[in-house]
Design a protein around this motif. Structure first.
Motif, PDB file in Angstrom:
ATOM      1  N   UNK A 145      57.027  57.996  21.712  1.00  0.00           N
ATOM      2  CA  UNK A 145      55.891  57.275  23.113  1.00  0.00           C
ATOM      3  C   UNK A 145      55.395  55.916  22.996  1.00  0.00           C
ATOM      4  N   UNK A 146      55.591  55.116  24.071  1.00  0.00           N
ATOM      5  CA  UNK A 146      54.727  53.896  23.675  1.00  0.00           C
ATOM      6  C   UNK A 146      53.479  53.358  25.281  1.00  0.00           C
ATOM      7  N   UNK A 147      52.856  52.876  24.136  1.00  0.00           N
ATOM      8  CA  UNK A 147      51.329  52.480  25.573  1.00  0.00           C
ATOM      9  C   UNK A 147      51.724  51.561  26.024  1.00  0.00           C
ATOM     10  N   UNK A 148      51.304  51.568  27.634  1.00  0.00           N
ATOM     11  CA  UNK A 148      50.786  49.469  27.836  1.00  0.00           C
ATOM     12  C   UNK A 148      49.827  49.367  27.130  1.00  0.00           C
ATOM     13  N   UNK A 149      50.122  48.115  26.455  1.00  0.00           N
ATOM     14  CA  UNK A 149      48.761  47.142  26.217  1.00  0.00           C
ATOM     15  C   UNK A 149      49.269  45.900  26.747  1.00  0.00           C
ATOM     16  N   UNK A 150      47.569  45.453  28.033  1.00  0.00           N
ATOM     17  CA  UNK A 150      47.203  44.616  28.768  1.00  0.00           C
ATOM     18  C   UNK A 150      47.186  42.924  27.687  1.00  0.00           C
ATOM     19  N   UNK A 151      47.296  42.084  28.327  1.00  0.00           N
ATOM     20  CA  UNK A 151      47.662  40.854  27.849  1.00  0.00           C
ATOM     21  C   UNK A 151      46.456  40.059  28.118  1.00  0.00           C
ATOM     22  N   UNK A 152      45.652  39.768  30.308  1.00  0.00           N
ATOM     23  CA  UNK A 152      45.367  39.719  30.872  1.00  0.00           C
ATOM     24  C   UNK A 152      44.384  40.836  31.932  1.00  0.00           C
ATOM     25  N   UNK A 153      43.885  40.033  32.739  1.00  0.00           N
ATOM     26  CA  UNK A 153      43.071  40.898  33.441  1.00  0.00           C
ATOM     27  C   UNK A 153      44.031  41.823  34.149  1.00  0.00           C
ATOM     28  N   UNK A 154      44.933  40.611  34.683  1.00  0.00           N
ATOM     29  CA  UNK A 154      45.884  41.351  35.812  1.00  0.00           C
ATOM     30  C   UNK A 154      46.567  42.308  36.095  1.00  0.00           C
ATOM     31  N   UNK A 155      46.850  42.043  34.252  1.00  0.00           N
ATOM     32  CA  UNK A 155      47.518  43.921  33.425  1.00  0.00           C
ATOM     33  C   UNK A 155      47.312  44.998  34.173  1.00  0.00           C
ATOM     34  N   UNK A 156      45.414  44.574  33.807  1.00  0.00           N
ATOM     35  CA  UNK A 156      44.688  45.383  33.638  1.00  0.00           C
ATOM     36  C   UNK A 156      44.588  45.763  34.750  1.00  0.00           C
ATOM     37  N   UNK A 157      44.373  45.325  35.749  1.00  0.00           N
ATOM     38  CA  UNK A 157      44.444  45.639  37.543  1.00  0.00           C
ATOM     39  C   UNK A 157      45.322  46.582  37.856  1.00  0.00           C
ATOM     40  N   UNK A 158      47.077  45.844  37.393  1.00  0.00           N
ATOM     41  CA  UNK A 158      48.326  46.063  37.981  1.00  0.00           C
ATOM     42  C   UNK A 158      48.348  47.665  37.153  1.00  0.00           C
ATOM     43  N   UNK A 159      48.165  47.826  35.540  1.00  0.00           N
ATOM     44  CA  UNK A 159      48.002  49.080  35.212  1.00  0.00           C
ATOM     45  C   UNK A 159      46.689  50.543  35.942  1.00  0.00           C
ATOM     46  N   UNK A 160      45.655  49.871  36.061  1.00  0.00           N
ATOM     47  CA  UNK A 160      45.134  50.996  36.978  1.00  0.00           C
ATOM     48  C   UNK A 160      45.394  51.337  38.084  1.00  0.00           C
ATOM     49  N   UNK A 161      46.373  50.228  38.962  1.00  0.00           N
ATOM     50  CA  UNK A 161      46.719  50.466  40.582  1.00  0.00           C
ATOM     51  C   UNK A 161      48.476  51.934  40.192  1.00  0.00           C
ATOM     52  N   UNK A 162      48.824  51.687  38.362  1.00  0.00           N
ATOM     53  CA  UNK A 162      50.324  52.502  38.727  1.00  0.00           C
ATOM     54  C   UNK A 162      49.466  53.690  38.370  1.00  0.00           C
TER      55      UNK A 162
END
Length: 663
Positions: A180-197
């Motif tokens: 299993x692999x977890x998404x690591x965010x590297x920007x606030x834009x990545x965080x927003x997309x992960x929340x949406x997904x």
């Protein structure tokens, strides 16, 4: 070998092997833009595994051995080394996943060229693979993070991810990767997309928050190690400039020392951290430092702080203690200009009479009016009380005698404790001594006429701060939100008396600035009841090669708490090359400071659940910072800012960012 020697060796080994700050996690991920800026790809090597594969790629990875056969390592041979490889998802061919042999291909586009997957791979086409939502390829990195015991996948911080692309990546890795692999965010834009997904994620702020080491200023020092519970408490004044202090609590102010270790995280841009960086001595956050370094208490040691970790080893006391570089240039004050100067009349040349702090604010406001600085509100209005009035006050016979008595008290030269007490008594007496009555009345009249009797911050603007090689951050006193005319004279004299603040006095002694060279102007400035405030630096303070960046510390309310540094501020960084906003830490404040209608400031509880700054606000602040840097001839700037109740950026101070490195 003695028990102490065995303990020292064991401790040194533990320090070397302990999990350190995961710089590999925070490093820019492979991209053509990273390679262009740095001139090459990230420093990596193969895994050293005997199972290396010669294949260019694998369609799936079914075991750790297969992964190691492809993988390379960020910062090999260091405690924070992270084994990783890169991957490509080809959306034009059934979302096929290529796990790339990262030992053969540094960048995703190198692999595409070698496999002839695209006919034309110019810069515009490559950029589209990071920017367009309908892109053909998704470029990612996947690796194992030992300190987290997790597999994480991530994208370059400038990659404009979408919900569809992120969901696709998660789905394909779930069927082609063995763990299993977890998404690591590297920007606030990545965080927003992960929340949406609706996907679980690991943020940079979470990773940094779990750190047990952070290099606040790399360097090497030799000195006597001292464990200090509270450096401001009575009884801690035997600390000398040759001591390496281990602080249990973050200090609000500190006299010059040989090195600093704190065991609680703080704000990178606090006054203390800026001062220490200017001194060029090693400075680091080390979790549980008090317990870890207790065996060295009172001993002479050598401290080395690097980007990857730190070491402390016993060292002999030097026979001759080497003096640090001395500040040789302090601008002589212009004592001919005695009149008060409004902000509108201040320019760079005004620093001869009003100090750099006030003069630069006048220059910034003039640039704003001339549209050379856009996107900011007017600098809060104010006026300068020039050096000449301070010198006239200090030359009064009674005051000269009082100063002489304070500086010649028995033991003054030999003991910091004696100096602290004598200077404290002197400041109290100076504040109570009257200035010329007509002069005091002129301050109050100017405040009433120019500022409409509005609350004002009474601030220092001396000739012994904001110098090329001497910051002076936080050494002198600011009196916040003076609301009564009767209090203006006392506030001005409080700032004048802060020339004799203990930390300021010690810092000048250490830098070779004689008392007779020092002059203090005062800037009386309209108060701003900030919604948000903080400090920014026009480059990355952690990485000297990363100059196309702006680093921002922010908290809610008035900015006093940001520069004190006792609680962690929200910390963000905008990279000009990638355009990404990275959230490196979230604020841990549970209160904010606001203006009190009766004068001064009051503390109010807050709900700190949301981000302090939006991505747009970070970008706007960074843009303002780069404009001010250009105005200041390209010199990196340390800028205090606020966002007013109307949502506009207000510049409160700009000074050179001082950094002296010894590594």
């Amino acid at each position: 070998m003695s028990n102490l020697a065995r303990m020292s060796c064991a401790l040194l080994l533990l320090l070397a092997l302990a999990p350190m700050q995961a710089w590999g996690q925070l490093a820019e991920k492979p991209s053509t833009f990273t390679a262009q800026r740095r001139g090459s790809a990230m420093t990596t090597s193969g895994t050293g595994s005997a199972a290396r594969t010669k294949a260019a790629f694998l369609d799936s990875i079914t075991s750790r051995a297969e992964f190691d056969g492809l993988a390379r390592v960020y910062d090999p041979g260091t405690p924070q080394a992270i084994v990783h490889t890169i991957f490509v998802i080809d959306r034009a061919h059934g979302d096929r996943v290529y796990f790339i042999n990262a030992q053969r291909f540094k960048l995703h586009e190198d692999f595409l060229r070698a496999q002839f997957l695209v006919a034309n791979l110019d810069h515009k086409t490559i950029a589209s693979y990071y920017d367009k939502p309908d892109r053909r390829f998704v470029f990612g990195t996947i690796g194992f993070h030992p300190e987290l015991q997790q597999w994480l996948y991530e994208f370059w911080e400038g990659d404009r991810m979408t919900t569809e692309l992120l969901t696709l990546t998660q789905r394909r890795l779930a069927t082609t990767f063995f763990a299993p692999a977890t998404f690591k965010t590297n920007s606030t834009q990545h965080e927003d997309v992960a929340h949406e997904a609706g996907l679980p994620m690991m943020t940079e702020a979470q990773i940094i928050g779990s750190r047990n080491f952070l290099p606040l200023n790399p360097g090497v020092a030799q000195g006597r190690l001292r464990l200090v519970v509270d450096i401001e408490a009575e009884g801690e004044d035997d600390i000398e400039a040759t001591d390496i202090v281990v602080l249990q609590h973050v200090a609000l102010a500190i006299p010059p020392v040989a090195g600093v270790i704190t065991e609680k995280p703080s704000t990178m841009l606090s006054h203390v951290n800026l001062l220490v960086k200017g001194w060029g001595v090693p400075n680091a956050y080390v979790k549980n430092a008090f317990d870890a370094l207790k065996p060295f208490e009172g001993q002479w040691v050598k401290l080395t702080v690097g980007n990857s970790g730190y070491t402390i080893v016993p060292a002999p006391r030097p026979q001759h203690l080497v003096d640090r570089p001395k500040v040789t240039r302090v601008r002589a004050p212009d004592l001919q200009q005695r009149g008060l100067k409004p902000l509108a009349q201040l320019r760079t040349a005004s620093s001869d009479a009003c100090g750099g702090k006030a003069a630069i604010l006048g220059e910034i406001e003039e640039a704003r009016r001339a549209r050379k600085l856009t996107g900011v509100a007017p600098v809060p209005d104010g006026f300068c009380i020039p050096y000449a009035q301070y010198v006239a006050f200090m030359k009064q016979p009674e005051i000269r005698q009082r100063i002489q008595a304070a500086l010649t008290v028995a033991g003054f030269e030999q003991s910091r404790a004696v100096r602290r007490k004598s200077l404290e008594d002197l400041r109290r007496d100076l504040i109570e001594m009257p200035a010329d009555a007509a002069t005091e009345a002129s301050w109050t009249r100017q405040w009433q006429a120019q500022l409409g009797s509005a609350g004002a911050f009474v601030r220092s603007s001396s000739n012994s701060e904001d110098l090329t090689h001497f910051s002076g951050a936080g050494l002198y006193t600011t009196v916040p939100n003076v609301t009564r005319g009767a209090d203006i004279p006392q506030a001005v004299k409080t700032v004048w008396a802060s020339v004799f603040n203990f930390e300021a006095f010690e810092a000048r002694r250490h830098a070779g600035i004689a008392l007779e060279q020092v002059a203090m102007a005062v800037f009386v400035q309209r108060a701003v009841d900030s919604v948000t405030s903080g400090v920014m630096i026009t480059r990355d303070p952690f990485d000297v090669t990363h100059q196309n960046a702006v680093y921002i510390s922010a908290k809610r309310g008035i900015g006093i708490k940001v520069v004190e540094g006792r609680r962690v501020a929200e910390q963000s960084m905008l990279d000009v090359w990638s355009g990404a906003v990275r959230r490196l830490a979230r604020s841990d404040e549970d209160s904010e400071l606001k203006l009190d209608a009766t004068g001064g400031v009051i503390e109010k509880p807050i709900d700190a659940a949301n981000a302090v700054l939006s991505e747009d606000q970070v970008r706007a602040l960074a843009f303002a910072g780069h404009q001010i840097k250009r105005l200041r001839a390209g010199v990196e700037q340390d800028i205090e800012w606020a966002i007013n109740p109307q949502g506009r950026i207000v510049i409160l101070q700009s000074r050179p960012y001082i950094e002296r490195r010894v590594l």
